[in-house]
Design an enzyme around this catalytic site. Structure first.
Site, mmCIF file in Angstrom:
data_model
loop_
_atom_site.group_PDB
_atom_site.id
_atom_site.type_symbol
_atom_site.label_atom_id
_atom_site.label_comp_id
_atom_site.label_asym_id
_atom_site.label_seq_id
_atom_site.Cartn_x
_atom_site.Cartn_y
_atom_site.Cartn_z
ATOM 1 N N ASN B 78 42.514 52.796 34.849
ATOM 2 C CA ASN B 78 41.221 52.505 34.244
ATOM 3 C C ASN B 78 40.912 53.370 33.024
ATOM 4 O O ASN B 78 39.786 53.371 32.529
ATOM 5 C CB ASN B 78 40.098 52.676 35.278
ATOM 6 C CG ASN B 78 40.340 51.834 36.507
ATOM 7 O OD1 ASN B 78 40.709 52.354 37.567
ATOM 8 N ND2 ASN B 78 40.195 50.536 36.357
ATOM 9 N N ILE B 86 37.353 54.927 28.791
ATOM 10 C CA ILE B 86 37.166 54.868 30.244
ATOM 11 C C ILE B 86 36.502 53.551 30.634
ATOM 12 O O ILE B 86 35.513 53.139 30.013
ATOM 13 C CB ILE B 86 36.267 56.039 30.714
ATOM 14 C CG1 ILE B 86 36.832 57.372 30.233
ATOM 15 C CG2 ILE B 86 36.141 56.041 32.224
ATOM 16 C CD1 ILE B 86 35.846 58.516 30.283
ATOM 17 N N CYS B 87 37.065 52.905 31.635
ATOM 18 C CA CYS B 87 36.443 51.676 32.135
ATOM 19 C C CYS B 87 35.679 52.015 33.402
ATOM 20 O O CYS B 87 36.260 52.131 34.481
ATOM 21 C CB CYS B 87 37.512 50.624 32.423
ATOM 22 S SG CYS B 87 36.838 49.110 33.100
ATOM 23 N N LEU B 88 34.388 52.218 33.257
ATOM 24 C CA LEU B 88 33.559 52.594 34.408
ATOM 25 C C LEU B 88 32.195 51.938 34.230
ATOM 26 O O LEU B 88 31.565 52.076 33.177
ATOM 27 C CB LEU B 88 33.441 54.133 34.457
ATOM 28 C CG LEU B 88 32.755 54.726 35.672
ATOM 29 C CD1 LEU B 88 33.486 54.365 36.953
ATOM 30 C CD2 LEU B 88 32.694 56.244 35.548
ATOM 31 N N GLN B 121 41.794 49.132 32.456
ATOM 32 C CA GLN B 121 41.568 49.412 31.038
ATOM 33 C C GLN B 121 42.935 49.404 30.345
ATOM 34 O O GLN B 121 43.076 48.901 29.236
ATOM 35 C CB GLN B 121 40.893 50.780 30.875
ATOM 36 C CG GLN B 121 40.742 51.282 29.446
ATOM 37 C CD GLN B 121 39.607 50.569 28.738
ATOM 38 O OE1 GLN B 121 38.625 50.149 29.350
ATOM 39 N NE2 GLN B 121 39.747 50.407 27.424
#
Lengths: 361, 193
Positions: B78, B86-88, B121
């Site tokens: 991610n 960052i994929c959050l 990601q």
């Protein structure tokens, strides 16, 4: 008994600082005490230019001040007024006048008594009028000592005015011994104020989870308010929660699920209630919400505009939907059965909706 | 932007740095550009590493999420192995003003220990995670060793090498620090400076 009170001198000039707590009347219907106190004592420096009346009055609170006495001295003037119609039963007969001063006093002022009666008599209830001139000086007409009511009277026992009874809540001598209604009013407002202060004290420590500051320690008064969410119990200041709920969903946030929900528990709330105090129980919250809604219901909705406009909130609107003639809007919802068996509520269709899109060529 | 809140957050976060291991420092004089440091979670390939995260606060903060990306290179489904993005969800549409920089960094730390390969990601890393998990673990561990560890020997060696290339030592040290210990990135910075 008539609960007649003397009109506040300061109120007449628009400058009474005591507001609701003034022991004098703030009602224009009540008679004004326009008698010069200095003239009563013998000399007024203003002479004929004095703005107050130079008459010998028997009933002014100041007149009793000429005879030094202890608090229940208001009884003094009782025989004065009952004198002209001697023999008639006096309302105050039960009271014992102090004998030292009243003889000389009554002989002096009884002649002038009608002058007072003329002023006061205007608003007296009919039963009092039937008693006629005998309408005696009611202790309830006497204002209480304002010094004592404010905390301390420098004249103490020697004060010619009535000293009010001690209010157990605010600890001031401001309960009028002869005005039960006023006592009750004061007592209730005092308790209410006390509760409010208590709640305010408890709310002092509460922090807003957005700005991380104590809500009631914010710099301006407008910011020192909580924004209560209808569905959960997380505290925010009104500015922060309104900011969050109205922030533009440009960052890809979903209007309903993200912005309308509580920043902490993400529970959806449809409205925010401003409040100066934070609640400690469900009932208190309910009370705050109800009083807020009641307040809004008394304000005319600007969208509805007395029937000229249309309110997008319809029946859910918190504001008043009334026509110019005071008639409230009656809403009849049209229920439509949809194909899938569900019932939907039809929206109001207005001619203006079509006209505004109409293009005239 | 609510500067007093940022001040407060920094103070609160750095107060219990011993417990959480999370630290936030100013990048420049302004409060809009910060650097957060999180330790790699125990029991993961990231254990032992110290990860630096670049934080940019927008004018809308705290009503808009802070912009965060890894400075230290990380091998994670991610997190972009190239850009550090960052994929959050809480850094995007699930942001809430009740979250703070510290809680956001804690969430990133949790993301390190619980990857979401279903919503990647970095597709290459995610593929590897799903298909060749052992390879993923060894790569992630290697990247942690190479980029997220500042063993004193390693730094000294890197400094030594870069100084030999003809750069002044203080510049080399600051460039290495800015690059998160990545020697090549530091060299790039030194050349463009």
């Amino acid at each position: 008994m008539s609960k007649q009170r003397t009109l506040c001198k300061f109120f007449v000039h628009g400058a009474c600082l005591k507001g609701d707590h003034c022991e004098f009347s703030h009602d224009w219907k009540d008679p004004q005490n326009n008698v010069c106190t200095f003239y009563q004592k013998g000399i007024c420096a203003y002479g004929s230019r004095c703005r107050y009346e130079h008459v010998k009055a028997s009933r002014t609170p100041s007149s009793s001040s000429s005879s030094s006495a202890n608090p229940p001295e208001f009884l003094l003037s009782e025989p004065i007024l009952s004198a002209p119609s001697s023999g008639a039963p006096s309302v105050l007969e039960g009271h014992v006048p102090s004998t030292t001063a009243d003889l000389s006093f009554s002989s002096r002022s009884s002649a002038n008594e009608p002058a007072w009666g003329k002023i006061v008599g205007l608003d007296v209830e009919s039963q009092d009028i039937s008693i006629g001139q005998k309408r005696s000086l009611n202790p309830a007409d006497q204002p209480i000592c304002s010094f004592a009511a404010a905390g301390h009277c420098p004249r103490g026992e020697m004060c010619p005015h009535i000293h009010g009874d001690l209010c157990p809540t605010c600890g001031k001598h401001c309960l009028h011994p002869f005005r039960p209604q006023e006592r009750e009013d004061h007592y209730q407002s005092c308790v209410r104020r006390q509760n409010h202060l208590e709640a305010l004290k408890c709310s002092q420590e509460i922090e807003c989870s957005v700005c991380l500051e104590r809500v009631l320690s914010k710099p301006t008064a407008a910011e020192r308010k909580f924004g209560i969410l209808s569905e959960c119990d997380h505290p925010f200041c009104i500015g922060c929660i309104r900011n969050w709920r109205s922030s533009s969903p440009a960052s890809g946030m979903d209007m309903n699920s993200a912005l309308r929900s509580c920043p902490i528990c993400r529970k959806l709330s449809y409205f925010v209630i401003p409040s100066v105090i934070w609640y400690s129980s469900k009932e208190e919250k309910q009370e705050i919400v109800e009083s807020y809604k009641t307040k809004l219901r008394s304000i005319d909705c600007k969208h509805f505009d007395f029937g000229n406009g249309s309110c997008p909130f319809g029946t859910s609107c918190f504001y008043k939907h009334a026509y110019r003639d005071g008639r409230l809007e009656e809403v009849t919802l049209r229920h439509l059965g949809a194909e899938d068996g569900q019932t939907v509520i039809a929206k109001n269709i207005r001619l203006s909706d079509f006209l505004s899109n109409l293009q005239i060529r | 932007m609510d500067l007093s809140r940022v001040h407060k957050e920094l103070r609160e976060c750095n107060k219990d740095v011993e417990v959480s291991g999370i630290h936030i420092a100013l990048k420049s004089d302004s409060l809009t550009h910060l650097v957060g440091t999180i330790p790699g979670p125990l029991g993961t390939p990231y254990e032992g590493g110290t990860f630096k995260i670049d934080i940019i606060l927008t004018d809308g903060y705290p009503f808009e999420p802070p912009k965060m990306k890894f400075v230290t290179k990380v091998w994670h489904p991610n997190i972009s192995s190239q850009s550090g993005a960052i994929c959050l969800d809480i850094l995007k549409d699930q942001w809430s003003p009740a979250l703070t920089l510290k809680t956001a960094l804690l969430s990133i730390q949790a993301l390190l220990s619980a990857p979401e390969p279903g919503d990647p990601q970095d597709a290459v890393v995610a593929q590897q995670y799903l298909k060749e998990y052992p390879t993923f673990v060894s790569t992630a561990r290697y990247w942690t060793e190479a980029f997220a560890k500042e063993s004193s020997l390693g730094v000294a060696e890197k400094v030594q090498r870069l100084v030999e290339m003809g750069f002044p030592e203080d510049l080399v040290r600051s460039a290495l620090e800015a690059a998160g210990g990545d020697e090549n990135l530091a060299l790039e910075k030194l050349c463009t400076a």
